[in-house]
Write a protein that holds these residues in place. Sequence first.
Motif, PDB file in Angstrom:
ATOM      1  N   VAL A  64       0.832  -1.210   0.000  1.00  0.00           N
ATOM      2  CA  VAL A  64       0.000   0.000   0.000  1.00  0.00           C
ATOM      3  C   VAL A  64       0.866   1.259   0.000  1.00  0.00           C
ATOM      4  O   VAL A  64       0.631   2.162  -0.823  1.00  0.00           O
ATOM      5  N   PRO A  65       1.882   1.379   0.864  1.00  0.00           N
ATOM      6  CA  PRO A  65       2.716   2.579   0.803  1.00  0.00           C
ATOM      7  C   PRO A  65       3.394   2.779  -0.560  1.00  0.00           C
ATOM      8  O   PRO A  65       3.551   3.911  -1.012  1.00  0.00           O
ATOM      9  N   LEU A  66       3.771   1.691  -1.222  1.00  0.00           N
ATOM     10  CA  LEU A  66       4.386   1.798  -2.542  1.00  0.00           C
ATOM     11  C   LEU A  66       3.449   2.459  -3.535  1.00  0.00           C
ATOM     12  O   LEU A  66       3.838   3.349  -4.289  1.00  0.00           O
ATOM     13  N   LEU A  67       2.190   2.017  -3.550  1.00  0.00           N
ATOM     14  CA  LEU A  67       1.238   2.465  -4.559  1.00  0.00           C
ATOM     15  C   LEU A  67       0.443   3.704  -4.162  1.00  0.00           C
ATOM     16  O   LEU A  67      -0.200   4.327  -5.008  1.00  0.00           O
ATOM     17  N   ALA A  68       0.476   4.082  -2.899  1.00  0.00           N
ATOM     18  CA  ALA A  68      -0.384   5.158  -2.392  1.00  0.00           C
ATOM     19  C   ALA A  68      -0.187   6.484  -3.121  1.00  0.00           C
ATOM     20  O   ALA A  68      -1.145   7.243  -3.287  1.00  0.00           O
ATOM     21  N   GLY A  69       1.008   6.786  -3.578  1.00  0.00           N
ATOM     22  CA  GLY A  69       1.262   8.063  -4.230  1.00  0.00           C
ATOM     23  C   GLY A  69       0.982   8.083  -5.724  1.00  0.00           C
ATOM     24  O   GLY A  69       1.136   9.122  -6.362  1.00  0.00           O
ATOM     25  N   LEU A  70       0.559   6.960  -6.296  1.00  0.00           N
ATOM     26  CA  LEU A  70       0.302   6.885  -7.734  1.00  0.00           C
ATOM     27  C   LEU A  70      -1.174   7.100  -8.043  1.00  0.00           C
ATOM     28  O   LEU A  70      -2.045   6.770  -7.234  1.00  0.00           O
ATOM     29  N   ASP A  71      -1.457   7.613  -9.233  1.00  0.00           N
ATOM     30  CA  ASP A  71      -2.833   7.726  -9.707  1.00  0.00           C
ATOM     31  C   ASP A  71      -3.252   6.338 -10.191  1.00  0.00           C
ATOM     32  O   ASP A  71      -2.823   5.891 -11.254  1.00  0.00           O
TER      33      ASP A  71
END
Length: 192
Positions: A64-71
């Motif tokens: 989740v932290p890996l993907l959280a900043g992506l659209d």
Amino acid sequence: MGLPTPPAGQPPQRRAYAADGNTPCGSGPAGAQIHLLAAVDHHTGAVLAQTAVDGKTNEITRFVPLLAGLDLDGAVITADALHTQREHARWLVEQRNAGYLFVVKKNQPTLYHQVKHLPWGKIPVCDEVHTRGHGRYDIRRLQVITVAPAIGLDFPHAVQAIRVRRRRMNLTTGHWSTVTIYAVANFTAGQA
């Protein structure tokens, strides 16, 4: 982030990102190597996000932290069986309006049993590829089934099951081997 421009007459490709871990060669002495979890764009091969996975945690907690900043709105996230986690599926679909295609192995025993025992013998092969190279001959067959809600799969939002069967012949020995891979997705064939 836009989609690549498709050839004339074809619909735009859906954004697709792979979440995968890797320990780069030469990243440190044995036992102290760096392990990374990255999000890679399927179409361009660009690394969109990356995070270190230290020895006190694992890839699952960093997903989740890996993907959280992506659209992720409308994108499809692919991942290996390690990330075939109910919490990951719920977060992607319910919080980020994203799709998923996750590999299914025995770390999810109920789901694996359900997918493995679908009536694959009655499901037509929708794609078959034959390749020759590197001293082997491969045949890959793809089957996909949309699972009716009455049957259901024991995984959040899963509506399709996929089976890829690879038969490989070693051209030197003539020996055949077979590997079967299962996956689940939360989108229908029409949405794909």
